[in-house]
Design a protein around this motif. Sequence first.
Motif, PDB file in Angstrom:
ATOM      1  N   SER A  69       0.814  -1.219   0.000  1.00 28.16           N
ATOM      2  CA  SER A  69       0.000   0.000   0.000  1.00 28.16           C
ATOM      3  C   SER A  69       0.843   1.263   0.000  1.00 28.16           C
ATOM      4  CB  SER A  69      -0.935   0.002   1.214  1.00 28.16           C
ATOM      5  OG  SER A  69      -1.813  -1.100   1.142  1.00 28.16           O
ATOM      6  N   GLU A  70       2.118   1.127  -0.207  1.00 29.17           N
ATOM      7  CA  GLU A  70       3.030   2.271  -0.310  1.00 29.17           C
ATOM      8  C   GLU A  70       3.149   2.669  -1.774  1.00 29.17           C
ATOM      9  OE1 GLU A  70       4.847   3.727   2.187  1.00 29.17           O
ATOM     10  OE2 GLU A  70       4.650   2.323   3.847  1.00 29.17           O
ATOM     11  N   GLU A  71       3.675   3.862  -2.014  1.00 25.06           N
ATOM     12  CA  GLU A  71       3.879   4.298  -3.389  1.00 25.06           C
ATOM     13  C   GLU A  71       5.177   3.759  -3.971  1.00 25.06           C
ATOM     14  OE1 GLU A  71       3.256   8.450  -4.055  1.00 25.06           O
ATOM     15  OE2 GLU A  71       1.349   8.440  -2.996  1.00 25.06           O
ATOM     16  N   LEU A  72       6.100   3.345  -3.108  1.00 28.59           N
ATOM     17  CA  LEU A  72       7.375   2.817  -3.567  1.00 28.59           C
ATOM     18  C   LEU A  72       7.313   1.309  -3.766  1.00 28.59           C
ATOM     19  CD1 LEU A  72       9.769   4.776  -1.183  1.00 28.59           C
ATOM     20  CD2 LEU A  72       9.235   5.302  -3.565  1.00 28.59           C
ATOM     21  N   MET A  73       8.163   0.789  -4.626  1.00 29.94           N
ATOM     22  CA  MET A  73       8.242  -0.629  -4.911  1.00 29.94           C
ATOM     23  C   MET A  73       8.874  -1.377  -3.729  1.00 29.94           C
ATOM     24  SD  MET A  73      10.541  -2.483  -7.850  1.00 29.94           S
ATOM     25  CE  MET A  73       9.833  -1.510  -9.152  1.00 29.94           C
ATOM     26  N   ALA A  74       8.313  -2.537  -3.398  1.00 32.38           N
ATOM     27  CA  ALA A  74       8.918  -3.432  -2.409  1.00 32.38           C
ATOM     28  C   ALA A  74       9.873  -4.351  -3.165  1.00 32.38           C
ATOM     29  CB  ALA A  74       7.836  -4.240  -1.699  1.00 32.38           C
ATOM     30  N   ARG A  75      11.099  -4.491  -2.642  1.00 29.72           N
ATOM     31  CA  ARG A  75      12.118  -5.264  -3.347  1.00 29.72           C
ATOM     32  C   ARG A  75      12.518  -6.505  -2.553  1.00 29.72           C
ATOM     33  NH1 ARG A  75      13.752   0.019  -3.474  1.00 29.72           N
ATOM     34  NH2 ARG A  75      15.460  -0.378  -2.028  1.00 29.72           N
ATOM     35  N   ASN A  76      12.740  -7.597  -3.280  1.00 32.24           N
ATOM     36  CA  ASN A  76      13.168  -8.877  -2.697  1.00 32.24           C
ATOM     37  C   ASN A  76      12.283  -9.277  -1.521  1.00 32.24           C
ATOM     38  OD1 ASN A  76      15.295  -9.179  -4.542  1.00 32.24           O
ATOM     39  ND2 ASN A  76      16.563  -7.804  -3.321  1.00 32.24           N
ATOM     40  N   VAL A  77      10.992  -9.353  -1.797  1.00 33.16           N
ATOM     41  CA  VAL A  77       9.987  -9.628  -0.775  1.00 33.16           C
ATOM     42  C   VAL A  77       9.918 -11.128  -0.493  1.00 33.16           C
ATOM     43  CG1 VAL A  77       7.527  -9.489  -0.221  1.00 33.16           C
ATOM     44  CG2 VAL A  77       8.631  -7.636  -1.493  1.00 33.16           C
ATOM     45  N   GLN A  78       9.825 -11.442   0.788  1.00 29.78           N
ATOM     46  CA  GLN A  78       9.596 -12.819   1.213  1.00 29.78           C
ATOM     47  C   GLN A  78       8.502 -12.789   2.272  1.00 29.78           C
ATOM     48  OE1 GLN A  78      12.144 -15.460   3.958  1.00 29.78           O
ATOM     49  NE2 GLN A  78      12.872 -15.883   1.887  1.00 29.78           N
ATOM     50  N   ILE A  79       7.455 -13.587   2.064  1.00 28.12           N
ATOM     51  CA  ILE A  79       6.434 -13.740   3.104  1.00 28.12           C
ATOM     52  C   ILE A  79       6.393 -15.213   3.480  1.00 28.12           C
ATOM     53  CG2 ILE A  79       5.091 -11.773   2.262  1.00 28.12           C
ATOM     54  CD1 ILE A  79       2.961 -13.803   1.341  1.00 28.12           C
ATOM     55  N   GLY A  80       5.997 -15.476   4.709  1.00 28.76           N
ATOM     56  CA  GLY A  80       5.997 -16.866   5.135  1.00 28.76           C
ATOM     57  C   GLY A  80       5.028 -17.159   6.257  1.00 28.76           C
ATOM     58  N   PHE A  81       4.787 -18.456   6.409  1.00 32.35           N
ATOM     59  CA  PHE A  81       3.907 -18.992   7.429  1.00 32.35           C
ATOM     60  C   PHE A  81       4.648 -20.131   8.119  1.00 32.35           C
ATOM     61  CE2 PHE A  81       1.358 -17.134   4.180  1.00 32.35           C
ATOM     62  CZ  PHE A  81       0.290 -16.550   4.826  1.00 32.35           C
ATOM     63  N   ILE A  82       4.640 -20.138   9.449  1.00 31.57           N
ATOM     64  CA  ILE A  82       5.321 -21.181  10.201  1.00 31.57           C
ATOM     65  C   ILE A  82       4.251 -22.077  10.832  1.00 31.57           C
ATOM     66  CG2 ILE A  82       6.969 -21.704  12.034  1.00 31.57           C
ATOM     67  CD1 ILE A  82       8.090 -18.819  11.564  1.00 31.57           C
ATOM     68  N   PHE A  83       4.133 -23.290  10.285  1.00 37.48           N
ATOM     69  CA  PHE A  83       3.146 -24.259  10.749  1.00 37.48           C
ATOM     70  C   PHE A  83       3.822 -25.311  11.621  1.00 37.48           C
ATOM     71  CE2 PHE A  83       1.285 -22.732   6.782  1.00 37.48           C
ATOM     72  CZ  PHE A  83      -0.055 -22.586   7.111  1.00 37.48           C
ATOM     73  N   PRO A  84       3.087 -25.854  12.598  1.00 35.94           N
ATOM     74  CA  PRO A  84       3.629 -27.009  13.325  1.00 35.94           C
ATOM     75  C   PRO A  84       3.573 -28.245  12.414  1.00 35.94           C
ATOM     76  CG  PRO A  84       1.420 -26.489  14.112  1.00 35.94           C
ATOM     77  CD  PRO A  84       1.786 -25.427  13.108  1.00 35.94           C
ATOM     78  N   THR A  85       4.208 -29.308  12.848  1.00 34.10           N
ATOM     79  CA  THR A  85       4.219 -30.541  12.044  1.00 34.10           C
ATOM     80  C   THR A  85       2.884 -31.284  12.117  1.00 34.10           C
ATOM     81  OG1 THR A  85       5.251 -31.689  13.898  1.00 34.10           O
ATOM     82  CG2 THR A  85       6.710 -30.845  12.170  1.00 34.10           C
ATOM     83  N   ASP A  86       1.900 -30.707  12.801  1.00 36.48           N
ATOM     84  CA  ASP A  86       0.558 -31.293  12.874  1.00 36.48           C
ATOM     85  C   ASP A  86      -0.248 -31.024  11.604  1.00 36.48           C
ATOM     86  OD1 ASP A  86       0.794 -32.167  15.638  1.00 36.48           O
ATOM     87  OD2 ASP A  86       0.742 -30.047  16.145  1.00 36.48           O
ATOM     88  N   PHE A  87       0.378 -30.494  10.580  1.00 35.56           N
ATOM     89  CA  PHE A  87      -0.281 -30.190   9.310  1.00 35.56           C
ATOM     90  C   PHE A  87       0.491 -30.868   8.177  1.00 35.56           C
ATOM     91  CE2 PHE A  87      -1.606 -26.862  12.096  1.00 35.56           C
ATOM     92  CZ  PHE A  87      -2.857 -26.451  11.666  1.00 35.56           C
ATOM     93  N   ILE A  88      -0.252 -31.432   7.248  1.00 36.09           N
ATOM     94  CA  ILE A  88       0.365 -31.905   6.011  1.00 36.09           C
ATOM     95  C   ILE A  88       0.230 -30.768   5.012  1.00 36.09           C
ATOM     96  CG2 ILE A  88       0.216 -33.542   4.092  1.00 36.09           C
ATOM     97  CD1 ILE A  88      -1.040 -35.539   6.073  1.00 36.09           C
ATOM     98  N   ILE A  89       1.355 -30.325   4.474  1.00 32.16           N
ATOM     99  CA  ILE A  89       1.352 -29.229   3.505  1.00 32.16           C
ATOM    100  C   ILE A  89       1.777 -29.787   2.159  1.00 32.16           C
ATOM    101  CG2 ILE A  89       2.337 -26.992   2.901  1.00 32.16           C
ATOM    102  CD1 ILE A  89       2.769 -26.570   5.943  1.00 32.16           C
ATOM    103  N   GLU A  90       0.918 -29.619   1.157  1.00 36.25           N
ATOM    104  CA  GLU A  90       1.230 -30.137  -0.170  1.00 36.25           C
ATOM    105  C   GLU A  90       2.330 -29.319  -0.824  1.00 36.25           C
ATOM    106  OE1 GLU A  90      -2.078 -30.862  -2.756  1.00 36.25           O
ATOM    107  OE2 GLU A  90      -3.197 -31.919  -1.201  1.00 36.25           O
ATOM    108  N   LYS A  91       3.216 -30.017  -1.513  1.00 33.43           N
ATOM    109  CA  LYS A  91       4.300 -29.338  -2.225  1.00 33.43           C
ATOM    110  C   LYS A  91       3.747 -28.592  -3.425  1.00 33.43           C
ATOM    111  CE  LYS A  91       7.880 -32.427  -0.716  1.00 33.43           C
ATOM    112  NZ  LYS A  91       8.967 -33.318  -1.065  1.00 33.43           N
ATOM    113  N   SER A  92       4.466 -27.529  -3.800  1.00 29.53           N
ATOM    114  CA  SER A  92       4.039 -26.691  -4.913  1.00 29.53           C
ATOM    115  C   SER A  92       5.246 -26.004  -5.516  1.00 29.53           C
ATOM    116  CB  SER A  92       3.042 -25.646  -4.412  1.00 29.53           C
ATOM    117  OG  SER A  92       2.818 -24.671  -5.385  1.00 29.53           O
ATOM    118  N   THR A  93       5.124 -25.623  -6.767  1.00 28.90           N
ATOM    119  CA  THR A  93       6.183 -24.835  -7.390  1.00 28.90           C
ATOM    120  C   THR A  93       6.050 -23.353  -7.025  1.00 28.90           C
ATOM    121  OG1 THR A  93       4.852 -24.572  -9.389  1.00 28.90           O
ATOM    122  CG2 THR A  93       6.435 -26.400  -9.342  1.00 28.90           C
ATOM    123  N   GLY A  94       4.920 -22.967  -6.422  1.00 34.59           N
ATOM    124  CA  GLY A  94       4.671 -21.560  -6.082  1.00 34.59           C
ATOM    125  C   GLY A  94       5.299 -21.109  -4.778  1.00 34.59           C
TER     126      GLY A  94
END
Length: 158
Positions: A69-94
């Motif tokens: 929501s800023e006017e400037l470009m965000a560079r080298n962005v990384q977002i993430g989610f930290i799940f416990p091992t109580d979840f099966i997460i399907e692999k993806s190329t995304g």
Amino acid sequence: MIDDDKERFNTNLEQLMINILEKMEKGKSEFLEKVFITLNGKNIDDILPDEITIKSDKKHELNIGFSNSEELMARNVQIGFIFPTDFIIEKSTGYSIYTDEIKQIVRYNSDYVHGLEHHIYEPVILTPLREGPFVINTFIKGENIKVIRKGLNLKVIK
């Protein structure tokens, strides 16, 4: 010719220093602050401190996005989610998944996200293995973003 290059360098360096000082005087930060993770079309800040309820032993798709929501470009962005091992997460190329004995980190990367832009990533498909309340820690990092961490409350029911 060398003197011309030296003069040009000194002029550019001087202008850069003036720009930095002006921004410091105005209290402007070089870091973007109005950046958000979106989950199922909602800004994660609008969801917090509420909890999201999902069912155990059933696949769920979480639609993930990033809003700048800023006017400037965000560079080298990384977002993430930290799940416990109580979840099966399907692999993806995304996204990438890092797993150890106690956590799984789902990471999305973007070289840049233009100002006033919303970027939609590939959904995370997950299956909770047990019931209970979980706090899913999230993060946003970037070249011009100080690390932003938030906890997302996830309630898994039968």
